[in-house]
Enzyme design. Structure first.
Site, short mmCIF file in Angstrom:
data_model
loop_
_atom_site.label_atom_id
_atom_site.label_comp_id
_atom_site.label_asym_id
_atom_site.label_seq_id
_atom_site.Cartn_x
_atom_site.Cartn_y
_atom_site.Cartn_z
N LYS A 1 15.64 57.48 38.02
CA LYS A 1 16.50 56.23 38.29
C LYS A 1 17.57 56.82 39.28
O LYS A 1 17.66 58.18 39.62
CB LYS A 1 17.18 56.47 36.90
CG LYS A 1 18.26 57.30 36.52
CD LYS A 1 19.09 56.82 35.37
CE LYS A 1 20.15 58.13 35.16
NZ LYS A 1 21.17 58.21 35.88
N HIS B 1 19.26 56.74 29.13
CA HIS B 1 19.43 57.76 28.03
C HIS B 1 19.69 57.34 26.55
O HIS B 1 19.14 57.64 25.68
CB HIS B 1 20.26 58.80 28.47
CG HIS B 1 20.22 59.27 29.99
ND1 HIS B 1 18.98 59.66 30.54
CD2 HIS B 1 21.03 59.88 30.96
CE1 HIS B 1 18.89 59.92 31.61
NE2 HIS B 1 20.08 60.19 32.02
C1 BG6 Z 1 22.27 61.90 34.57
C2 BG6 Z 1 23.62 61.04 34.84
O1 BG6 Z 1 21.27 60.92 34.33
O2 BG6 Z 1 22.57 62.53 33.10
C3 BG6 Z 1 24.62 62.00 35.08
O3 BG6 Z 1 23.31 60.46 36.16
C4 BG6 Z 1 25.17 62.53 33.83
O4 BG6 Z 1 25.90 61.25 35.35
C5 BG6 Z 1 23.54 63.42 33.20
O5 BG6 Z 1 25.93 63.56 33.77
C6 BG6 Z 1 23.70 63.89 32.01
O6 BG6 Z 1 22.63 64.89 31.64
P1 BG6 Z 1 22.61 65.87 30.91
O7 BG6 Z 1 21.29 66.47 30.80
O8 BG6 Z 1 23.66 67.01 31.55
O9 BG6 Z 1 23.11 65.43 29.56
#
Ligand code: BG6
Length: 486
Positions: A159, A251
């Site tokens: 993405k 997510h």
């Molecule tokens: C990413 C987002 O996909 O996921 C970010 O673009 C976010 O904004 C990140 O901070 C969070 O991922 P994780 O693995 O640190 O929870």
């Protein structure tokens, strides 16, 4: 062959020797995530000496300069074993830095000639597009023009795959003009997290919970992905997306799918994805009162411009099917919150009949807390008898399974698992096009509503704006336990 690579590789971990080409190979994503993940896999002997990594960019640095830029992101791996420094050198020997200009095609023939020295139907050739989505179409065309879109070739993208359903369709059309769906691996890195995969093990390898997993027994579900950091350097990018596009569309909805999906007949890519798709298609369209948006207080200052972009989003969702009818799923995510913590909390209904009839009843409902990060683990909140004399008194108690303590093993980063799955040809943890589009179908109307809504301002280091979603219910958001707190 290095000493490390003479050791026996466990059969279950083997990935076929492959060519891994990363477009944007010297950029941020590649340096921070992709190449360090490959190095960890090298240290764990999953990559053989026959593996080749091609890092392509318009202008490539020398190997020395590249190594210096990479090293800080490999520190943990370099400290993980005695011979890691030697293995780092060995790992660097399978890396090739190749200049390729995606827009005018310069360098593509030379890259293709090098790849074709080992080109065979048995040897996967993987193209990871770590470049802006506006270059996806041109990248695919270029790959095809030099004869590298054969069936053993695969495409990995991440993405943002569009900013709404329409643009997502356009981008995917560009990919599908060259590669088939079976060749395309759309990363949602949350699916590569060990604890997220464990959610499937928890549900489908144990009967204990699955029997309880219905609207008969579950009162509501909360999914929280809280971050303590703000948008920082990414403000200009983030402002075009906001929490709904950046986190919820992908997510959080994927986590919701894994909690709510029916058991697939087999743990097999299309069966898992079919079941997730059914959940996405059963999501009821939210009403304005099911949506809460916020923006942290310093955001405009960091951005340096006025903006309505939400840095916090919370939704109340309903899944209109037999299993989940009437059960609210509350999902929320935000930046600059109290802590970095991701949790899924299943709150069960109270027992249908109370035999204790206590004057001082401090019982809380049973809860299953699935802690995704950090301090990964499971907690089951129960009620117990308070020990000692004094008659029957009840107290909350907890069964606690900390993965760190129980398994005493490093949990690989999400990218490690996902990269290995692209080489193995396993699409289970990747999003199929119909899933991506169904998620947009759900989010698009919320985005329309968001465009006309002023987000509520919240204090940095709070858990977001004052809640409206739990009004008129007996529940509230449950704040994740902070790291270090017991
Ligand atoms: C990413 C987002 O996909 O996921 C970010 O673009 C976010 O904004 C990140 O901070 C969070 O991922 P994780 O693995 O640190 O929870």
């Amino acid at each position: 062959m290095s000493a490390l690579h003479q050791k026996k590789i466990p059969d279950s971990a083997i990935v076929p020797a492959s060519d891994y080409v990363i477009f944007g190979g010297t950029g941020d994503l590649s340096l921070r995530k992709i190449v360090p993940a490959l190095f960890w896999r090298w240290l764990d002997r999953q990559l053989s000496d026959e593996f080749r990594i091609y890092l392509s960019a318009r202008n490539v640095p020398s190997l020395d300069d590249f190594t210096n830029a990479l090293r800080p992101f490999c520190e943990e791996a370099l400290a993980s074993q005695d011979d890691a420094e030697v293995e780092f050198e060995n790992f660097l020997s399978i890396i090739n830095l190749v200049p390729v200009n995606i827009l005018n095609g310069e360098g593509a023939e030379a890259l293709a000639a090098s790849l074709k020295e080992r080109f065979s139907p048995e040897r996967p050739c993987i193209f990871y597009l770590a470049v802006a989505p506006s270059l996806f179409g041109a990248s695919c065309q270029l790959i095809q023009s030099v004869g590298l879109s054969e069936p053993q070739c695969r495409l990995v993208v991440e993405k943002p795959l569009g900013s709404d359903g329409t643009s997502a369709r356009q981008i995917n059309d560009e990919l599908l003009a060259v590669f088939s769906e079976e060749q395309i691996y759309r990363i949602d890195h949350y699916l590569g997290k060990e604890t997220v995969q464990n959610l499937m093990a928890l549900r489908f390898a144990n009967v204990l919970f699955e029997n309880q997993w219905t609207n008969q027994n579950i009162d509501h579900v909360q999914i929280t992905v809280a971050e303590d950091l703000g948008v920082g350097q990414r403000a200009a990018y983030y402002d075009k997306f906001g929490a709904l596009r950046d986190m919820v569309q992908n997510h959080l909805l994927q986590l919701l799918c894994l909690v709510a999906m029916e058991p697939p007949a087999k743990f097999q890519a299309n069966q898992v994805r079919d079941e997730k798709l059914r959940v996405l298609r059963a999501l009821r369209q939210t009403k304005p009162e099911d949506v809460q948006l916020g923006q942290y207080r310093d955001y405009l200052e960091e951005l340096g411009a006025p903006s309505n972009t939400e840095t916090y989003a919370a939704l109340r969702c309903y899944i209109d099917n037999w299993r989940w009818a009437g059960v609210p799923f509350y999902i929320r995510t935000g930046k600059k919150l109290t802590m970095r913590a991701s949790e899924i909390i299943i709150t069960f209904k109270q027992s249908p009949h109370d035999i204790f009839d206590l004057a001082d009843d401090t019982r809380t409902p049973n809860r299953l807390v699935i802690r995704l990060q950090p301090q990964e683990g499971l907690r089951l909140q129960l009620t117990s008898k308070a020990p000692g004399p004094g008659g029957m008194r009840l107290l909350p108690s907890e069964l606690n399974l900390s993965f760190g303590d129980t398994f005493d093993q490093r949990l690989p980063d999400a990218y490690e698992r996902l990269l290995m799955d692209t080489a193995r040809g396993n699409q289970t943890l990747f999003m199929r096009l119909d899933e991506v589009l169904a998620a947009w179908d759900f989010v698009d109307p919320i985005l329309k509503h968001a465009a006309d809504t002023q987000p509520a301002i919240y204090h940095t280091s709070s858990m977001g704006p004052a809640d409206s979603l739990f009004a008129n219910t007996e529940s509230d958001w449950i704040t994740p336990v902070e790291e270090g707190a017991s």
